[in-house]
Write a protein that holds these residues in place. Sequence first.
Motif, PDB file in Angstrom:
ATOM      1  N   VAL A 108       0.838  -1.193   0.000  1.00 62.19           N
ATOM      2  CA  VAL A 108       0.000   0.000   0.000  1.00 62.19           C
ATOM      3  C   VAL A 108       0.878   1.251   0.000  1.00 62.19           C
ATOM      4  O   VAL A 108       2.084   1.174  -0.202  1.00 62.19           O
ATOM      5  CB  VAL A 108      -0.977  -0.022   1.197  1.00 62.19           C
ATOM      6  N   ALA A 109       0.272   2.394   0.235  1.00 63.58           N
ATOM      7  CA  ALA A 109       0.988   3.668   0.189  1.00 63.58           C
ATOM      8  C   ALA A 109       2.018   3.756   1.316  1.00 63.58           C
ATOM      9  O   ALA A 109       1.964   3.016   2.298  1.00 63.58           O
ATOM     10  CB  ALA A 109      -0.006   4.825   0.318  1.00 63.58           C
ATOM     11  N   PRO A 110       2.968   4.690   1.198  1.00 67.47           N
ATOM     12  CA  PRO A 110       3.838   4.982   2.341  1.00 67.47           C
ATOM     13  C   PRO A 110       3.020   5.432   3.547  1.00 67.47           C
ATOM     14  O   PRO A 110       1.876   5.890   3.402  1.00 67.47           O
ATOM     15  CB  PRO A 110       4.729   6.116   1.815  1.00 67.47           C
ATOM     16  N   CYS A 111       3.619   5.310   4.720  1.00 69.48           N
ATOM     17  CA  CYS A 111       2.926   5.667   5.963  1.00 69.48           C
ATOM     18  C   CYS A 111       2.298   7.053   5.899  1.00 69.48           C
ATOM     19  O   CYS A 111       1.108   7.220   6.176  1.00 69.48           O
ATOM     20  CB  CYS A 111       3.911   5.574   7.120  1.00 69.48           C
ATOM     21  N   SER A 112       3.098   8.054   5.551  1.00 63.86           N
ATOM     22  CA  SER A 112       2.634   9.442   5.612  1.00 63.86           C
ATOM     23  C   SER A 112       1.530   9.746   4.609  1.00 63.86           C
ATOM     24  O   SER A 112       0.815  10.735   4.753  1.00 63.86           O
ATOM     25  CB  SER A 112       3.809  10.406   5.390  1.00 63.86           C
ATOM     26  N   GLU A 113       1.380   8.882   3.613  1.00 63.18           N
ATOM     27  CA  GLU A 113       0.343   9.092   2.597  1.00 63.18           C
ATOM     28  C   GLU A 113      -0.931   8.308   2.897  1.00 63.18           C
ATOM     29  O   GLU A 113      -1.888   8.355   2.113  1.00 63.18           O
ATOM     30  CB  GLU A 113       0.888   8.722   1.216  1.00 63.18           C
ATOM     31  N   GLY A 114      -0.929   7.566   3.998  1.00 59.90           N
ATOM     32  CA  GLY A 114      -2.146   6.855   4.385  1.00 59.90           C
ATOM     33  C   GLY A 114      -2.114   5.371   4.094  1.00 59.90           C
ATOM     34  O   GLY A 114      -3.062   4.826   3.516  1.00 59.90           O
ATOM     35  N   ALA A 115      -1.060   4.700   4.516  1.00 57.24           N
ATOM     36  CA  ALA A 115      -0.931   3.259   4.276  1.00 57.24           C
ATOM     37  C   ALA A 115      -2.137   2.484   4.819  1.00 57.24           C
ATOM     38  O   ALA A 115      -2.716   1.634   4.126  1.00 57.24           O
ATOM     39  CB  ALA A 115       0.360   2.743   4.923  1.00 57.24           C
ATOM     40  N   VAL A 116      -2.522   2.763   6.049  1.00 52.77           N
ATOM     41  CA  VAL A 116      -3.632   2.040   6.661  1.00 52.77           C
ATOM     42  C   VAL A 116      -4.937   2.365   5.949  1.00 52.77           C
ATOM     43  O   VAL A 116      -5.808   1.504   5.780  1.00 52.77           O
ATOM     44  CB  VAL A 116      -3.716   2.348   8.163  1.00 52.77           C
ATOM     45  N   ALA A 117      -5.082   3.601   5.480  1.00 51.59           N
ATOM     46  CA  ALA A 117      -6.286   3.973   4.723  1.00 51.59           C
ATOM     47  C   ALA A 117      -6.405   3.146   3.455  1.00 51.59           C
ATOM     48  O   ALA A 117      -7.505   2.746   3.057  1.00 51.59           O
ATOM     49  CB  ALA A 117      -6.250   5.462   4.393  1.00 51.59           C
ATOM     50  N   ASP A 118      -5.287   2.875   2.792  1.00 54.68           N
ATOM     51  CA  ASP A 118      -5.320   2.039   1.594  1.00 54.68           C
ATOM     52  C   ASP A 118      -5.805   0.628   1.921  1.00 54.68           C
ATOM     53  O   ASP A 118      -6.574   0.028   1.168  1.00 54.68           O
ATOM     54  CB  ASP A 118      -3.938   1.966   0.947  1.00 54.68           C
ATOM     55  N   LEU A 119      -5.336   0.083   3.051  1.00 53.39           N
ATOM     56  CA  LEU A 119      -5.789  -1.243   3.460  1.00 53.39           C
ATOM     57  C   LEU A 119      -7.282  -1.240   3.744  1.00 53.39           C
ATOM     58  O   LEU A 119      -8.012  -2.143   3.315  1.00 53.39           O
ATOM     59  CB  LEU A 119      -5.011  -1.710   4.680  1.00 53.39           C
ATOM     60  N   VAL A 120      -7.752  -0.239   4.455  1.00 53.26           N
ATOM     61  CA  VAL A 120      -9.187  -0.128   4.734  1.00 53.26           C
ATOM     62  C   VAL A 120      -9.968  -0.055   3.427  1.00 53.26           C
ATOM     63  O   VAL A 120     -11.005  -0.710   3.252  1.00 53.26           O
ATOM     64  CB  VAL A 120      -9.483   1.094   5.616  1.00 53.26           C
ATOM     65  N   GLY A 121      -9.483   0.749   2.483  1.00 52.86           N
ATOM     66  CA  GLY A 121     -10.151   0.861   1.193  1.00 52.86           C
ATOM     67  C   GLY A 121     -10.238  -0.473   0.490  1.00 52.86           C
ATOM     68  O   GLY A 121     -11.259  -0.784  -0.153  1.00 52.86           O
ATOM     69  N   ARG A 122      -9.185  -1.265   0.577  1.00 50.22           N
ATOM     70  CA  ARG A 122      -9.190  -2.590  -0.040  1.00 50.22           C
ATOM     71  C   ARG A 122     -10.299  -3.453   0.552  1.00 50.22           C
ATOM     72  O   ARG A 122     -10.992  -4.196  -0.167  1.00 50.22           O
ATOM     73  CB  ARG A 122      -7.822  -3.244   0.167  1.00 50.22           C
TER      74      ARG A 122
END
Length: 288
Positions: free
Chosen positions: A267-281
């Motif tokens: 997913v994205a780098p931490c500062s760009e919202g890595a966890v948000a990308d996982l949630v989106g998935r």
Amino acid sequence: MTATPSPAADATSSAPAAAAAAPGLSHAWIVTDLDGTLVDRNLGLVPRSVEALRRYRDRGGTVFIATGRNEESATPYHRELGLDTPMILYNGARITDPATGAHLLDLDLGPVWPGLRDLVVPVLPDGVGAVAFIGGDAHILRDAPALTEYARRDRIVLLPGPPDGPPTKVMLISDGRNPSFLAELVSRHCPDALLVQSEDTYLEVLPPGAGKEAALRELAARYGMDIARIAAIGDNPNDTGMISLAGLGAAVGDGHPQVLKAADIVVAPCSEGAVADLVGRILDGPLP
């Protein structure tokens, strides 16, 4: 040793169990690392990821944090996220229920400790610091300039002198060098210890049976959660086992190569919202 949960701990542990079904979600749990995953280099939670976790919880998902930090250091983030779930701490050597303070899992270095204290710490190279954690305290075993920055980053107070008993873990912090050279030294004298690298210059000495993967198995068994319905995300080698175990393992885009290789998705780098990308998935389907 393994702590026995109190009746109060069992009573308050129903929150994750109640959310376990989450029938509308492919993955009912998200287990996230903190530093470098949900917490950026400025020590703040990444706003995009915080909002995404709120959305995930609104849909019935349950969020856990899994970190190398101790209670004192991890609790402010746990509270800021509005969580009431147990915390995986000390890289899986302890699981704490924040509602009661009960330890659902509590390991210490036990028989590993004498060799570490008497044979390893005295011969550490110049510039390498050592900190032992016991209870809620952090004790300096070997001072070094790097410990000042470590204490600032983790928001902990360092106490002089060794602890009275076997600690939960020992941190070895090098002076900018990769800590792999320390692993050989520790393994020679403490072959039963679990060694994990949690940052570029951090080597953690943990009790046998610890690790985020083992702690996640413990939580899943406790709450009857199918491992296949758990998503986990992290950025450093200490996260690799947890990511490999989970039904969906995600690596932070700027994470360690070992983690990138082990993950199902990057997913994205931490500062760009890595966890948000996982949630989106999980909520919206595969990433583009």
